[in-house]
Design an enzyme around this catalytic site. Sequence first.
Site, PDB file in Angstrom:
ATOM      1  N   HIS A  10       0.806  -1.229   0.000  1.00 41.66           N
ATOM      2  CA  HIS A  10       0.000   0.000   0.000  1.00 41.66           C
ATOM      3  C   HIS A  10       0.837   1.276   0.000  1.00 41.66           C
ATOM      4  O   HIS A  10       0.643   2.174   0.830  1.00 41.66           O
ATOM      5  CB  HIS A  10      -0.955   0.001   1.192  1.00 41.66           C
ATOM      6  CG  HIS A  10      -2.197  -0.801   0.963  1.00 41.66           C
ATOM      7  ND1 HIS A  10      -3.065  -0.547  -0.070  1.00 41.66           N
ATOM      8  CD2 HIS A  10      -2.713  -1.874   1.617  1.00 41.66           C
ATOM      9  CE1 HIS A  10      -4.061  -1.414  -0.044  1.00 41.66           C
ATOM     10  NE2 HIS A  10      -3.862  -2.237   0.967  1.00 41.66           N
ATOM     11  N   HIS A  13      -6.687  -3.714  -5.033  1.00 42.04           N
ATOM     12  CA  HIS A  13      -6.345  -2.311  -5.289  1.00 42.04           C
ATOM     13  C   HIS A  13      -5.589  -2.127  -6.603  1.00 42.04           C
ATOM     14  O   HIS A  13      -5.289  -0.977  -6.957  1.00 42.04           O
ATOM     15  CB  HIS A  13      -5.534  -1.740  -4.127  1.00 42.04           C
ATOM     16  CG  HIS A  13      -6.386  -1.280  -2.989  1.00 42.04           C
ATOM     17  ND1 HIS A  13      -6.787   0.032  -2.822  1.00 42.04           N
ATOM     18  CD2 HIS A  13      -6.945  -1.962  -1.959  1.00 42.04           C
ATOM     19  CE1 HIS A  13      -7.534   0.131  -1.738  1.00 42.04           C
ATOM     20  NE2 HIS A  13      -7.646  -1.069  -1.201  1.00 42.04           N
ATOM     21  N   ASN A  44     -12.386  35.402  -5.591  1.00 44.02           N
ATOM     22  CA  ASN A  44     -11.915  36.505  -6.442  1.00 44.02           C
ATOM     23  C   ASN A  44     -12.868  36.807  -7.604  1.00 44.02           C
ATOM     24  O   ASN A  44     -12.537  37.616  -8.475  1.00 44.02           O
ATOM     25  CB  ASN A  44     -10.521  36.204  -6.990  1.00 44.02           C
ATOM     26  CG  ASN A  44     -10.486  34.897  -7.761  1.00 44.02           C
ATOM     27  OD1 ASN A  44     -11.525  34.253  -7.968  1.00 44.02           O
ATOM     28  ND2 ASN A  44      -9.291  34.494  -8.178  1.00 44.02           N
TER      29      ASN A  44
END
Length: 717
Positions: free
Chosen positions: A180, A240, A689
Amino acid sequence: MGCGTSVAIENQGRPSEVAMKAAILIQRWYRRYVARLEMRRRYTWNIFQSIEYAGEQDQLQLSSFFSFMLDNFTQLNGNGPDLISHLLDSAVDPVVDEVRQSKYEQIVVPESYSGPRLSFPLSVTDTNVLLSAFKEQQTLHAKYVLQLLHETQKFLKQMPNVIYLSSSYAKEITICGDLHGRLDDLLLIFYKNGLPSAENPYIFNGDFVDRGKKSIEIIIILFAFLLLYPDHMHLNRGNHEDHIMNLRYGFTKEVMQKYKTHGREILQLLQDVFSLLPIATIIDNKVLIVHGGISDKTDLEFLASVERQKVKSALRLPKCSLDHSEVRTSSRSSSRKSGRVRLNSPCSAGRMSHKKKKCRLTKQNSSSSSSSSSSTSSVATPRRPPPSPRLPSPTEMLQVPFLDSIVSLALPEPPREELEWRQIVDVLWSDPKIQNGCSPNSFRGGGCYFGPDVTQNLLKKHGLCLLIRSHECKQEGYELCHNGQVITIFSASNYYEEGSNRGAYIKLGPELIPRFFQYQVSRSTRKLTLQQRVSVAESSALKALQEKLFTHRSELMAFFQQYDINNTGRISINEWAQVLDTVLRLDLPWRTLRPRLVRLASDGNVEYESCFENISAGQPLPQVTPNFAETLYRYRTDLEIIFNIIDKDHSGQISIEEFRQTWKLFSAHLGVDVDDQAIVDMARNIDFNKDGSIDFNEFLEAFRVVHKLDMKEQQQG
């Protein structure tokens, strides 16, 4: 004189008696101390593991959203297939090997590049250069990464699904479990056990990537040694090694951050490489090694014949299977009523007797079920979640493959592609259990729980004596079960928290007697006492659990107040524990954890609002209602994945329109009722912004749970 001697002896005996009593008291105190420490260690472990598996269930729901997004977001995007299309649908703009090769051959490595350089075919010098470079935090240039992956792909295409090895050619074979992304663990294994070579063969049993920060370095090292020693370096696929899992657990983000220009090409090539990894390894025809486990339907001969490269992701049922399936009219109508259509589990049929009954709250809150964080459940689970939100159509939901099923497909003879897919899912995702039988793995949401009888039957059928698997973190790095016939090996130390667990590997010689070697990568925990290590892990686990409570506050409060008829702010401990068990579905010892989570009133009841006293929102935004904010907190990780996909140049900026449309899709898919104006107001509010774009990093920071105790410590410091 005799009397005097007698008195002397009596006087000598008194101190020894006192000392003995003192020793007994100390021993009793120490035993209680160790027992309390062990209790804390165990529930800490349970918290970490329960939250981890709950996250995997969330990933299954998110994977279905990606499929849903494929059909909807491209129209909003207007730019044709994007990264998510390539990642989720290999049929979109397929790239042939020759084109890929020509692309990476055209990449120029600048003279200013000071990292490692590779020449093919690889030599021992190349692997040594890689190891030294990664120790110095250097990055391999994208040209070499793509070339390495291309060579690995060509090699893996020649490999069978099941690798057969013999221990007679080497003294011992080393078997490693999950890494992992923990490069330090891999380097420590090589330091203690030696580098891979003809005299020192290795098997790495999947889950090389995700969670850790050095996943790309690990697969580069492993693939380099695979090419250097093809007969002595072996890699099994894990759950995974899956591009959809990589979206949630960090590998996709890591690659895109480290390789901004060529990250997409690397990920697309990795998708093919991962699907080509062998599924199992067998040593001396006696020891079976797979990543997850087995089911009562696992057939090694059938597994050896599957076309593994077609299963790009075990999270998605093959399209050809969907194309050939016919949904009964009655199933359609019933699925609309229940809000779910699920696939039939290969190990669930005929096993309803394993279903356990457990008391649940009878009072229901309609709003709570609509915002559930998990879409998977099981007919054989005692932790049955509320009904799933409405989905666009049954066929879309069919792409959530995991095996907690109600029969809803008219498939008298499932297509071979589906049978192959189910075999691979079981091997990659399953876990052993103590009880006999085979049942859907409702805790993870995928694969099966297999009992000792299932293990024994498979071993006997194929003439095997041992099953070695990984897939589960173990505190000591390994664990034996099923009368010693199943071994779990896990090689990522400090998996949950610094000091939480050891890593381990196995050495197996010709006599096939496993020898275990443990280790722990640590720069700080060596200086800590056992109590301090337990306290550090416990604190981290409790923080994660408190965040879980915070993100479900509305649901929890609604259930608490149903018991608190007189609005006293107090309910019984049993009622409090039952509410947490029902809402969170984490299967934790809530009564044991109660002193760490909630305050008791003088009458012995629980002051339930004190659950949320030590946690608060990070930077609450104006014009965001509490319910909407809580939804965003809960799905923060999922939103981060989705927006990282939308943010193609990884600038941290996405347009307000992309934000609005994607959130509308996400909320519609989950059945979360959010006012469109609330989404627009929040998007404009985040656009500080006023340039028409959203800084998503600030969005994530705004919707972050803050622990008040940490804030006090920072202020005092």
